[in-house]
Enzyme design. Structure first.
Site, short mmCIF file in Angstrom:
data_model
loop_
_atom_site.label_atom_id
_atom_site.label_comp_id
_atom_site.label_asym_id
_atom_site.label_seq_id
_atom_site.Cartn_x
_atom_site.Cartn_y
_atom_site.Cartn_z
N LYS A 32 0.78 -1.10 -0.06
CA LYS A 32 -0.09 0.17 0.31
C LYS A 32 0.93 0.91 -0.01
O LYS A 32 0.08 2.55 -0.90
CB LYS A 32 -0.68 -0.01 1.36
CG LYS A 32 -2.22 -0.72 1.02
CD LYS A 32 -3.05 -0.83 2.08
CE LYS A 32 -4.28 -1.57 2.48
NZ LYS A 32 -5.52 -1.51 2.82
N ASP A 39 -10.25 3.17 1.14
CA ASP A 39 -10.22 2.25 3.01
C ASP A 39 -11.38 3.84 3.68
O ASP A 39 -11.81 3.62 4.10
CB ASP A 39 -9.22 2.06 3.32
CG ASP A 39 -8.53 0.92 2.98
OD1 ASP A 39 -9.53 -0.29 2.86
OD2 ASP A 39 -7.46 0.21 3.01
N ALA A 88 -4.52 1.44 8.68
CA ALA A 88 -6.16 1.40 8.48
C ALA A 88 -6.29 3.26 9.48
O ALA A 88 -7.79 3.73 8.78
CB ALA A 88 -6.86 0.40 8.80
N GLU A 96 3.07 7.80 21.28
CA GLU A 96 3.95 8.40 20.22
C GLU A 96 3.29 8.14 19.18
O GLU A 96 3.37 9.25 18.40
CB GLU A 96 5.75 7.95 20.66
CG GLU A 96 6.35 8.29 21.66
CD GLU A 96 5.62 7.75 22.88
OE1 GLU A 96 5.65 5.83 22.42
OE2 GLU A 96 5.85 7.93 23.89
N ARG A 97 3.01 7.47 18.25
CA ARG A 97 2.49 7.02 16.90
C ARG A 97 1.50 7.69 17.07
O ARG A 97 1.06 8.44 16.21
CB ARG A 97 2.46 5.80 16.83
CG ARG A 97 3.61 5.10 16.85
CD ARG A 97 3.40 3.60 16.52
NE ARG A 97 3.38 3.16 15.21
CZ ARG A 97 2.37 2.51 13.80
NH1 ARG A 97 1.86 1.32 14.24
NH2 ARG A 97 1.70 2.75 12.54
P1 NAP Z 1 -1.04 -1.88 11.11
O1 NAP Z 1 -0.71 -1.22 9.97
O2 NAP Z 1 -0.47 -3.20 11.68
O3 NAP Z 1 -1.28 -1.76 12.45
C1 NAP Z 1 -2.15 -1.98 13.41
C2 NAP Z 1 -2.56 -1.12 15.03
O4 NAP Z 1 -3.12 -2.39 15.78
C3 NAP Z 1 -0.70 0.47 15.52
O5 NAP Z 1 -2.22 1.42 15.62
C4 NAP Z 1 -0.93 -1.06 16.57
O6 NAP Z 1 -0.62 -0.30 17.48
C5 NAP Z 1 -1.83 -1.76 17.15
N1 NAP Z 1 -2.24 -2.72 17.30
C6 NAP Z 1 -1.71 -4.11 17.17
N2 NAP Z 1 -1.77 -5.68 18.00
C7 NAP Z 1 -2.11 -4.91 19.16
C8 NAP Z 1 -2.50 -5.03 20.52
N3 NAP Z 1 -2.21 -6.28 20.97
N4 NAP Z 1 -2.76 -3.67 21.74
C9 NAP Z 1 -3.25 -2.15 21.67
N5 NAP Z 1 -2.62 -2.33 20.23
C10 NAP Z 1 -2.43 -2.85 19.11
O7 NAP Z 1 -2.26 -2.52 10.86
P2 NAP Z 1 -3.68 -2.11 9.58
O8 NAP Z 1 -3.83 -2.29 8.04
O9 NAP Z 1 -4.00 -0.60 10.40
O10 NAP Z 1 -4.54 -2.97 10.16
C11 NAP Z 1 -5.33 -2.72 11.65
C12 NAP Z 1 -6.33 -3.86 10.81
O11 NAP Z 1 -7.79 -2.91 10.06
C13 NAP Z 1 -6.72 -5.46 10.66
O12 NAP Z 1 -7.28 -5.96 12.28
C14 NAP Z 1 -6.86 -5.54 9.44
O13 NAP Z 1 -7.25 -6.16 8.91
C15 NAP Z 1 -8.20 -3.81 9.98
N6 NAP Z 1 -8.65 -3.59 8.96
C16 NAP Z 1 -9.94 -3.55 7.86
C17 NAP Z 1 -10.20 -2.49 7.00
C18 NAP Z 1 -11.90 -3.04 6.72
O14 NAP Z 1 -12.27 -2.99 5.20
N7 NAP Z 1 -12.89 -3.61 7.37
C19 NAP Z 1 -9.14 -1.97 6.00
C20 NAP Z 1 -8.21 -2.07 6.49
C21 NAP Z 1 -7.77 -3.32 7.50
P3 NAP Z 1 0.95 -0.20 17.83
O15 NAP Z 1 0.93 1.40 17.44
O16 NAP Z 1 1.38 0.59 19.95
O17 NAP Z 1 1.64 -1.71 16.88
#
Ligand code: NAP
Length: 273
Positions: free
Chosen positions: A65, A99, A127, A150-151
């Site tokens: 992406k 998205d 996301a 911080e993020r």
């Molecule tokens: P990403 O860029 O890897 O970001 C992950 C986020 O989750 C970060 O803010 C991370 O916090 C947090 N996180 C992960 N594990 C955690 C935990 N155990 N406790 C608290 N926070 C935690 O991932 P992404 O691409 O944003 O995707 C996130 C979710 O959205 C996924 O489940 C994905 O499948 C879903 N999604 C859904 C759609 C839809 O159309 N419905 C579209 C896109 C994504 P840190 O910054 O502290 O690591």
């Protein structure tokens, strides 16, 4: 026959092929939706090759992406977000972030008025970034809470009307909130919620981006308080609807796409039950 597709790695479990092909059937289009897993170093060749072959449009998912940002023209929102999930190949290859529009349309479908709304957004990854920009564009004020504070603070500096916080602030932030969105992956692997259940209240609309499972712990807790809920299937649906409308210029058959998507997601439901 028109060809559309998805670039990612892995893409084996993608729900986009059945969802888009349901739309083609409904619209009477002679079209197919195909998944591709190029090597990262072949991404540029994959996009120009797709264009040369007459492929009309591509979705883009993890891990590409951000990588495609330098390979296509960008629409303003995708540029601000810094991520592309849809490429229109019908003219000069142009990248969009559907998205963001998917989240907006999911909330609209549930009659959420974002103009002036007080939103709490959990997460600061891809996301969350897409959702934060679209919430701000719609006139919401946003409080972002993330595990790595911080993020959240960094994202808040990029998005108007936004402040950054750590997760321990959530109970205070939620007291006066209208909308809560979980944009983390919490709730996907385990039956856990990023929010203490006692911080939820019935004046909230609670949206989860997690769609596997459709009914996350957060949404179950929210329903118990009497809050409105919007599951992650709606954002997934509307990002696809938005992509299809960009590629074809036609109104997407939303209900046919939704029925197929929900059928697929329900088939795999029950993970934690
Ligand atoms: P990403 O860029 O890897 O970001 C992950 C986020 O989750 C970060 O803010 C991370 O916090 C947090 N996180 C992960 N594990 C955690 C935990 N155990 N406790 C608290 N926070 C935690 O991932 P992404 O691409 O944003 O995707 C996130 C979710 O959205 C996924 O489940 C994905 O499948 C879903 N999604 C859904 C759609 C839809 O159309 N419905 C579209 C896109 C994504 P840190 O910054 O502290 O690591």
């Amino acid at each position: 026959m028109d060809v559309y597709g998805l670039l990612g790695n892995p893409v084996g479990h993608s729900l986009s092929p059945p969802m888009h092909e349901a739309a083609y059937r409904e619209l009477g289009m002679d079209a197919r939706y195909v998944t591709f897993e190029p090597d990262p170093e072949s991404l540029e060749a994959a996009i120009s090759g797709a264009s040369a072959l007459g492929i009309k449009g591509l979705n883009v998912t993890i891990p590409f992406k951000q990588e495609v940002l330098t390979l296509v023209e960008l629409d303003d929102l995708a540029d601000r977000i810094g991520a592309v999930n849809t490429i229109d190949l019908t003219g000069t290859p142009t990248g969009y972030n559907t998205d963001a529009a998917g989240a907006r349309r999911a909330l609209e479908r549930h009659d959420v008025d974002l103009d002036g709304a007080r939103a709490v957004l959990i997460g600061a990854g891809g996301a969350a970034r897409a959702i934060a920009f679209v919430l701000a564009d719609e006139g919401a004020t946003i409080q972002i809470a993330n595990r790595t504070k911080e993020r959240a603070e960094e994202l808040a500096t990029a998005v108007p009307q936004t402040t950054g916080h750590g997760l321990p602030d959530l109970p205070d932030l939620l007291e006066n909130a209208d909308v809560l969105i979980n944009a983390t992956s919490v709730g996907m692997e385990t039956d856990t919620s990023p929010v203490p259940a006692e911080s939820l209240h019935r004046h909230l609309t609670v949206m989860d981006v997690v769609y596997r499972p459709l009914e996350t712990r957060l949404l179950r807790d929210a329903k118990q308080t009497g809050a409105e809920t919007v599951d992650g299937g709606w954002m997934l649906l509307y990002q696809g609807v938005e992509a299809l409308e960009r590629w074809t210029g036609r109104e997407a058959p939303v209900e046919a796409m939704n029925e197929t998507l929900r059928g697929e997601l329900t088939d795999e439901a029950g993970a934690f039950k």
